[in-house]
Design a protein around this motif. Structure first.
Motif, PDB file in Angstrom:
ATOM      1  N   VAL A 270      43.857  -3.362  91.299  1.00 43.00           N
ATOM      2  CA  VAL A 270      43.604  -1.964  90.961  1.00 43.00           C
ATOM      3  C   VAL A 270      44.910  -1.218  91.182  1.00 43.00           C
ATOM      4  O   VAL A 270      45.505  -1.309  92.251  1.00 43.00           O
ATOM      5  CB  VAL A 270      42.519  -1.360  91.889  1.00 43.00           C
TER       6      VAL A 270
ATOM      7  N   GLY B  48      41.663   6.513  90.816  1.00 41.16           N
ATOM      8  CA  GLY B  48      41.219   5.281  91.487  1.00 41.16           C
ATOM      9  C   GLY B  48      39.729   5.336  91.769  1.00 41.16           C
ATOM     10  O   GLY B  48      38.993   4.378  91.513  1.00 41.16           O
ATOM     11  N   ASN B  49      39.290   6.463  92.262  1.00 46.44           N
ATOM     12  CA  ASN B  49      37.874   6.671  92.555  1.00 46.44           C
ATOM     13  C   ASN B  49      37.016   6.429  91.313  1.00 46.44           C
ATOM     14  O   ASN B  49      36.006   5.724  91.369  1.00 46.44           O
ATOM     15  CB  ASN B  49      37.708   8.117  93.054  1.00 46.44           C
TER      16      ASN B  49
ATOM     17  N   VAL C 247      47.067   2.535  90.186  1.00 47.90           N
ATOM     18  CA  VAL C 247      47.221   3.825  89.518  1.00 47.90           C
ATOM     19  C   VAL C 247      48.696   4.195  89.614  1.00 47.90           C
ATOM     20  O   VAL C 247      49.308   4.081  90.684  1.00 47.90           O
ATOM     21  CB  VAL C 247      46.339   4.903  90.207  1.00 47.90           C
TER      22      VAL C 247
ATOM     23  N   ARG D  96      34.229   4.578 100.851  1.00 47.09           N
ATOM     24  CA  ARG D  96      33.436   5.620 100.166  1.00 47.09           C
ATOM     25  C   ARG D  96      32.476   5.020  99.149  1.00 47.09           C
ATOM     26  O   ARG D  96      31.474   5.620  98.802  1.00 47.09           O
ATOM     27  CB  ARG D  96      34.377   6.602  99.451  1.00 47.09           C
TER      28      ARG D  96
ATOM     29  N   ASN E   9      46.811  -0.922 103.920  1.00 42.91           N
ATOM     30  CA  ASN E   9      46.584   0.016 102.821  1.00 42.91           C
ATOM     31  C   ASN E   9      45.456   0.989 103.172  1.00 42.91           C
ATOM     32  O   ASN E   9      44.273   0.712 102.967  1.00 42.91           O
ATOM     33  CB  ASN E   9      46.254  -0.749 101.538  1.00 42.91           C
TER      34      ASN E   9
HETATM   35  C1  LIG Z   1      44.721   2.593  95.814  1.00 42.42           C
HETATM   36  C2  LIG Z   1      44.858   3.416  94.537  1.00 42.42           C
HETATM   37  C3  LIG Z   1      44.296   2.594  93.353  1.00 42.42           C
HETATM   38  C4  LIG Z   1      44.005   4.690  94.697  1.00 42.42           C
HETATM   39  O1  LIG Z   1      44.057   5.423  93.469  1.00 42.42           O
HETATM   40  P1  LIG Z   1      44.186   7.018  93.462  1.00 42.42           P
HETATM   41  O2  LIG Z   1      43.898   7.462  92.075  1.00 42.42           O
HETATM   42  O3  LIG Z   1      45.455   7.439  94.069  1.00 42.42           O
HETATM   43  O4  LIG Z   1      43.020   7.415  94.465  1.00 42.42           O
HETATM   44  P2  LIG Z   1      42.015   8.650  94.346  1.00 42.42           P
HETATM   45  O5  LIG Z   1      42.777   9.903  94.131  1.00 42.42           O
HETATM   46  O6  LIG Z   1      40.924   8.358  93.370  1.00 42.42           O
HETATM   47  O7  LIG Z   1      41.317   8.612  95.770  1.00 42.42           O
HETATM   48  C5  LIG Z   1      42.017   8.814  96.953  1.00 42.42           C
HETATM   49  C6  LIG Z   1      40.990   8.622  98.047  1.00 42.42           C
HETATM   50  O8  LIG Z   1      41.433   7.600  98.935  1.00 42.42           O
HETATM   51  C7  LIG Z   1      40.905   7.912 100.229  1.00 42.42           C
HETATM   52  N1  LIG Z   1      42.024   8.025 101.165  1.00 42.42           N
HETATM   53  C8  LIG Z   1      43.321   8.297 100.902  1.00 42.42           C
HETATM   54  N2  LIG Z   1      44.036   8.233 102.035  1.00 42.42           N
HETATM   55  C9  LIG Z   1      43.178   7.919 103.012  1.00 42.42           C
HETATM   56  C10 LIG Z   1      43.314   7.698 104.409  1.00 42.42           C
HETATM   57  N3  LIG Z   1      44.502   7.789 105.030  1.00 42.42           N
HETATM   58  N4  LIG Z   1      42.214   7.408 105.121  1.00 42.42           N
HETATM   59  C11 LIG Z   1      40.998   7.294 104.516  1.00 42.42           C
HETATM   60  N5  LIG Z   1      40.811   7.471 103.197  1.00 42.42           N
HETATM   61  C12 LIG Z   1      41.894   7.789 102.462  1.00 42.42           C
HETATM   62  C13 LIG Z   1      40.155   9.236 100.131  1.00 42.42           C
HETATM   63  O9  LIG Z   1      38.793   8.899  99.907  1.00 42.42           O
HETATM   64  C14 LIG Z   1      40.784   9.846  98.900  1.00 42.42           C
HETATM   65  O10 LIG Z   1      39.931  10.723  98.252  1.00 42.42           O
HETATM   66  P3  LIG Z   1      40.008  12.310  98.610  1.00 42.42           P
HETATM   67  O11 LIG Z   1      41.451  12.684  98.534  1.00 42.42           O
HETATM   68  O12 LIG Z   1      39.150  12.949  97.576  1.00 42.42           O
HETATM   69  O13 LIG Z   1      39.461  12.423 100.009  1.00 42.42           O
HETATM   70  C15 LIG Z   1      46.324   3.863  94.271  1.00 42.42           C
HETATM   71  O14 LIG Z   1      46.792   4.530  95.426  1.00 42.42           O
HETATM   72  C16 LIG Z   1      47.241   2.728  93.927  1.00 42.42           C
HETATM   73  O15 LIG Z   1      47.370   2.342  92.779  1.00 42.42           O
HETATM   74  N6  LIG Z   1      47.960   2.216  94.942  1.00 42.42           N
HETATM   75  C17 LIG Z   1      48.908   1.132  94.723  1.00 42.42           C
HETATM   76  C18 LIG Z   1      48.213  -0.186  94.378  1.00 42.42           C
HETATM   77  C19 LIG Z   1      47.176  -0.534  95.420  1.00 42.42           C
HETATM   78  O16 LIG Z   1      47.397  -0.394  96.615  1.00 42.42           O
HETATM   79  N7  LIG Z   1      46.009  -1.016  94.931  1.00 42.42           N
HETATM   80  C20 LIG Z   1      44.902  -1.452  95.777  1.00 42.42           C
HETATM   81  C21 LIG Z   1      44.975  -2.922  95.985  1.00 42.42           C
HETATM   82  S1  LIG Z   1      43.467  -3.549  96.675  1.00 42.42           S
END
Ligand SMILES: CC(C)(COP(=O)(O)OP(=O)(O)OC[C@H]1O[C@@H](n2cnc3c(N)ncnc32)[C@H](O)[C@@H]1OP(=O)(O)O)[C@@H](O)C(=O)NCCC(=O)NCCS
Length: 215
Positions: free
Chosen positions: A15, A27-28, A17, A63, A54
């Protein structure tokens, strides 16, 4: 992410973004749609592996109802390192072949060990040729299976009895050491003392701490 649907398994990995778009609920939404898609095919349980460090992915998965269960360690060492330290009992092996009786035995073992059949996964691994699969034999008794790929990576590996973990892993390490790979690696469940003890005694190194999360 691994979405599990007994007796079927489907998976989503990587996954991602774009950094300039992160934090905007993309991501959500991706996770929400993936889960909805899996539900239409009858998946009742969801499993994934993410990096222990992460925080964003873990918060996001929590969530969506996936909770942290246990650590997974990606361990590795040079082939020479493993050969130099490897000793102790191991099992006899025979190659896994894509015969109906073999696939049935593997499916039954996985159902007992994991609660799900991975028949499709085994068929793919055996036929694809990317990894070589082996039956593990304790005398005349079938005790489990192990795969080793050309890059020296071990897994999947499973045994029907807890006492078989160390000799089974040792057997797979011997098999990997017989390959041309310069490094040997495996993903280990942090809940398995036998697996961790076996690899740490070989001075294998933790390369990446990961976490298994599931619903
Ligand atoms: C992980 C990833 C897919 C998330 O996508 P995103 O579009 O940035 O995430 P979203 O904006 O939909 O959601 C962020 C949510 O993460 C959670 N979050 C973020 N930081 C957090 C923390 N420190 N503690 C707990 N929850 C956290 C919250 O639920 C947050 O939602 P909110 O801001 O509404 O409260 C993106 O950061 C990414 O591509 N990262 C690099 C690749 C990666 O790590 N992929 C996962 C491999 S398993």
């Amino acid at each position: 992410m691994l979405l599990e649907s007994p007796p079927k398994l489907s998976s989503l990995r990587k996954v991602f973004v774009s950094p300039d778009q992160q934090g905007r609920s993309i991501g959500n939404e991706l996770i929400k749609r993936t889960i909805a898609h899996a539900e239409t095919s009858g998946a009742s349980n969801r499993v994934l592996i993410t990096f222990s460090f992460n925080t964003v992915s873990q918060g996001l998965y929590i969530r969506h109802g996936l909770l942290p269960r246990f650590p997974i360690y990606n361990v590795s060492a040079s082939r020479e390192q493993v050969i130099g330290h490897l000793h102790g009992p191991r099992y006899d092996v025979t190659p896994l072949r894509p015969e109906a009786s073999t696939l049935r035995r593997l499916a039954q073992a996985d159902e007992r060990i994991l609660g799900v059949s991975r028949e499709k996964h085994h068929r793919y691994l055996i036929n694809d040729g990317a990894a070589t699969g082996f039956n593990l034999l304790d005398g005349n008794d079938w005790i489990g299976y192990a795969y080793v790929d050309a890059g020296g990576h071990i897994g999947p590996l499973a045994v029907t009895e807890p006492h078989a973990v160390a000799p089974a892993l040792r057997t797979a390490l011997y098999l990997a050491a017989e390959s041309d790979a310069s490094r040997i690696s495996a993903f280990l469940p942090g809940a398995s003392k036998a697996a961790l003890d076996t690899t740490m005694a070989l001075r294998m190194r933790i390369k990446c701490p990961m976490l298994l999360m599931s619903s």
